[in-house]
Scaffold this motif. Structure first.
Motif, mmCIF file in Angstrom:
data_model
loop_
_atom_site.group_PDB
_atom_site.id
_atom_site.type_symbol
_atom_site.label_atom_id
_atom_site.label_comp_id
_atom_site.label_asym_id
_atom_site.label_seq_id
_atom_site.Cartn_x
_atom_site.Cartn_y
_atom_site.Cartn_z
ATOM 1 N N ASN A 277 3.861 10.216 1.758
ATOM 2 C CA ASN A 277 4.601 10.670 0.570
ATOM 3 C C ASN A 277 4.769 9.572 -0.483
ATOM 4 O OD1 ASN A 277 4.961 13.257 1.756
ATOM 5 N ND2 ASN A 277 6.742 12.493 2.897
ATOM 6 N N LYS A 278 3.769 8.714 -0.586
ATOM 7 C CA LYS A 278 3.703 7.638 -1.589
ATOM 8 C C LYS A 278 4.711 6.518 -1.358
ATOM 9 C CE LYS A 278 1.871 10.542 -5.318
ATOM 10 N NZ LYS A 278 2.010 10.934 -6.745
ATOM 11 N N LYS A 279 5.348 6.495 -0.193
ATOM 12 C CA LYS A 279 6.292 5.415 0.095
ATOM 13 C C LYS A 279 5.526 4.101 0.253
ATOM 14 C CE LYS A 279 10.005 3.995 3.215
ATOM 15 N NZ LYS A 279 10.808 4.342 4.420
ATOM 16 N N ILE A 280 5.935 3.078 -0.485
ATOM 17 C CA ILE A 280 5.231 1.797 -0.478
ATOM 18 C C ILE A 280 5.662 0.945 0.725
ATOM 19 C CG2 ILE A 280 4.707 -0.278 -1.798
ATOM 20 C CD1 ILE A 280 3.727 2.344 -3.054
ATOM 21 N N PHE A 281 4.673 0.367 1.387
ATOM 22 C CA PHE A 281 4.962 -0.544 2.503
ATOM 23 C C PHE A 281 3.980 -1.702 2.441
ATOM 24 C CE2 PHE A 281 1.522 2.040 4.054
ATOM 25 C CZ PHE A 281 0.831 1.254 4.952
ATOM 26 N N GLN A 282 4.227 -2.732 3.229
ATOM 27 C CA GLN A 282 3.373 -3.912 3.244
ATOM 28 C C GLN A 282 2.465 -3.872 4.468
ATOM 29 O OE1 GLN A 282 5.241 -7.933 3.352
ATOM 30 N NE2 GLN A 282 4.329 -8.140 1.320
ATOM 31 N N VAL A 283 1.152 -3.843 4.232
ATOM 32 C CA VAL A 283 0.193 -3.755 5.317
ATOM 33 C C VAL A 283 -0.184 -5.158 5.796
ATOM 34 C CG1 VAL A 283 -1.890 -3.780 3.874
ATOM 35 C CG2 VAL A 283 -1.917 -2.573 6.072
ATOM 36 N N TYR A 284 -0.419 -5.309 7.104
ATOM 37 C CA TYR A 284 -0.768 -6.599 7.702
ATOM 38 C C TYR A 284 -2.240 -6.611 8.122
ATOM 39 C CZ TYR A 284 4.320 -6.484 8.374
ATOM 40 O OH TYR A 284 5.674 -6.354 8.191
ATOM 41 N N LYS A 285 -2.924 -7.719 7.811
ATOM 42 C CA LYS A 285 -4.304 -7.906 8.250
ATOM 43 C C LYS A 285 -4.544 -9.392 8.467
ATOM 44 C CE LYS A 285 -7.745 -5.804 6.350
ATOM 45 N NZ LYS A 285 -8.757 -5.287 5.383
ATOM 46 N N PHE A 286 -5.497 -9.724 9.341
ATOM 47 C CA PHE A 286 -5.953 -11.105 9.406
ATOM 48 C C PHE A 286 -6.807 -11.354 8.160
ATOM 49 C CE2 PHE A 286 -5.443 -10.835 14.166
ATOM 50 C CZ PHE A 286 -4.480 -11.826 14.252
ATOM 51 N N SER B 76 -0.124 5.121 11.444
ATOM 52 C CA SER B 76 -0.471 5.753 12.715
ATOM 53 C C SER B 76 -1.792 5.155 13.176
ATOM 54 C CB SER B 76 -0.606 7.266 12.516
ATOM 55 O OG SER B 76 -0.982 7.906 13.727
ATOM 56 N N LEU B 77 -2.171 5.401 14.409
ATOM 57 C CA LEU B 77 -3.472 4.925 14.888
ATOM 58 C C LEU B 77 -4.589 5.580 14.088
ATOM 59 C CD1 LEU B 77 -2.982 5.031 18.767
ATOM 60 C CD2 LEU B 77 -2.978 3.003 17.299
ATOM 61 N N VAL B 78 -4.425 6.873 13.791
ATOM 62 C CA VAL B 78 -5.453 7.636 13.065
ATOM 63 C C VAL B 78 -4.840 8.267 11.824
ATOM 64 C CG1 VAL B 78 -7.134 9.503 13.189
ATOM 65 C CG2 VAL B 78 -6.636 8.147 15.235
ATOM 66 N N GLY B 79 -5.548 8.179 10.726
ATOM 67 C CA GLY B 79 -5.090 8.776 9.474
ATOM 68 C C GLY B 79 -5.921 8.236 8.328
ATOM 69 N N PRO B 80 -5.715 8.703 7.119
ATOM 70 C CA PRO B 80 -6.434 8.157 5.963
ATOM 71 C C PRO B 80 -6.106 6.673 5.801
ATOM 72 C CG PRO B 80 -5.372 10.247 5.425
ATOM 73 C CD PRO B 80 -4.830 9.834 6.749
ATOM 74 N N ARG B 81 -7.110 5.868 5.527
ATOM 75 C CA ARG B 81 -6.863 4.444 5.342
ATOM 76 C C ARG B 81 -6.015 4.212 4.098
ATOM 77 N NH1 ARG B 81 -6.258 0.838 8.343
ATOM 78 N NH2 ARG B 81 -7.142 -0.786 7.024
ATOM 79 N N PRO B 82 -5.036 3.298 4.160
ATOM 80 C CA PRO B 82 -4.169 3.035 3.003
ATOM 81 C C PRO B 82 -4.927 2.336 1.887
ATOM 82 C CG PRO B 82 -3.735 1.450 4.750
ATOM 83 C CD PRO B 82 -4.691 2.454 5.320
ATOM 84 N N GLU B 83 -4.787 2.849 0.677
ATOM 85 C CA GLU B 83 -5.454 2.255 -0.484
ATOM 86 C C GLU B 83 -4.481 1.391 -1.281
ATOM 87 O OE1 GLU B 83 -9.103 4.904 -1.820
ATOM 88 O OE2 GLU B 83 -7.208 5.712 -2.551
ATOM 89 N N ARG C 243 0.847 -1.187 0.000
ATOM 90 C CA ARG C 243 0.000 0.000 0.000
ATOM 91 C C ARG C 243 0.890 1.248 0.000
ATOM 92 N NH1 ARG C 243 -5.299 -1.477 1.875
ATOM 93 N NH2 ARG C 243 -5.578 -3.573 1.013
ATOM 94 N N PRO C 244 0.415 2.360 -0.555
ATOM 95 C CA PRO C 244 1.170 3.614 -0.504
ATOM 96 C C PRO C 244 0.967 4.302 0.845
ATOM 97 C CG PRO C 244 -0.844 3.929 -1.767
ATOM 98 C CD PRO C 244 -0.790 2.470 -1.399
#
Length: 219
Positions: free
Chosen positions: A55-64, A114-121, A51-52
């Motif tokens: 500043n558009k830096k790509i990272f890997q998001v974790y979810k169940f 962060s705990l609060v912020g725009p959800r990553p798309e 996910r971006p």
């Protein structure tokens, strides 16, 4: 400017403290959820996706994982509603309670979220961003956000973007605390309870015309 820097420092401290509280004492719950996912459906326990972020830096998001294997190929452009048959039995509970998002505290501790912020798309969404919508990437994505406590799946994509841009342009620790408290309400009572109970007036601080331009670009 100095006041905003102080608030961002406090935001990071809050992120770390709350994430450790969620991670350490509740780790047995994580193991139980992982076990239930494994024994009730085929596929991996965790769902990982690029996910971006800031500043558009790509990272890997974790979810169940909450959906059946192969469902990810059908998700793009289709909102996942509560009665979606792609969701597993345990997945319905996890999505309703927001427990599927809990592993993202690892992203928070790493400084990617962060705990609060725009959800990553999804990364593919960046191709359709206007200059106005891109403002949502000026802050770290969050586990919860202003759009998520103002109707979320019942909002159009453009409405969610407007909430995200408002949050970035009007950020404060007080707003974060309000969103966190409202998130508790969403978990307890559901997203539909807050469709007509928005925390903020979107007419303040958002270039609505620029955000709405997304509709033209996506056609």
């Amino acid at each position: 400017m100095k006041d905003k820097k102080i608030q961002l420092i406090l935001k990071r401290v809050l992120d770390i403290v709350v994430s450790l509280i969620v991670l350490i004492p509740f780790f047995p719950l994580w193991l139980l959820i992982a076990f239930l996912i494994k024994v009730t459906s085929q596929g991996p326990t965790m769902f990982l996706q690029e996910r971006p972020g800031l500043n558009k830096k790509i990272f890997q998001v974790y979810k169940f994982r909450t959906m059946k294997p192969g469902s990810e190929n059908m998700v793009k452009g289709q909102e996942v509603m509560k009665d979606d048959d792609r969701i597993t039995a345990i997945g319905k509970f996890l999505r309703r309670s927001k427990l599927d998002e809990i592993p993202q505290v690892l992203n928070v501790l790493k400084g990617e979220m962060s705990l609060v912020g725009p959800r990553p798309e999804r990364v593919s969404s960046l191709a359709d961003y206007t200059k106005e919508i891109s403002k949502r990437l000026n802050m770290k994505p969050g586990l919860t956000g202003l759009a998520q406590v103002s109707g979320n799946i019942y909002l159009s994509l453009q409405e969610r973007y407007r909430f995200d841009v408002y949050y970035v342009e009007n950020y404060s620790i007080l707003l974060d605390l309000k969103i966190i408290l409202r998130t508790v309400g969403v978990v307890l009572f559901g997203e539909d309870r807050y469709v007509d109970k928005r925390l903020v007036d979107l007419k303040k601080g958002v270039n609505e015309a620029a955000v709405t331009k997304e509709e033209t670009i996506s056609k």
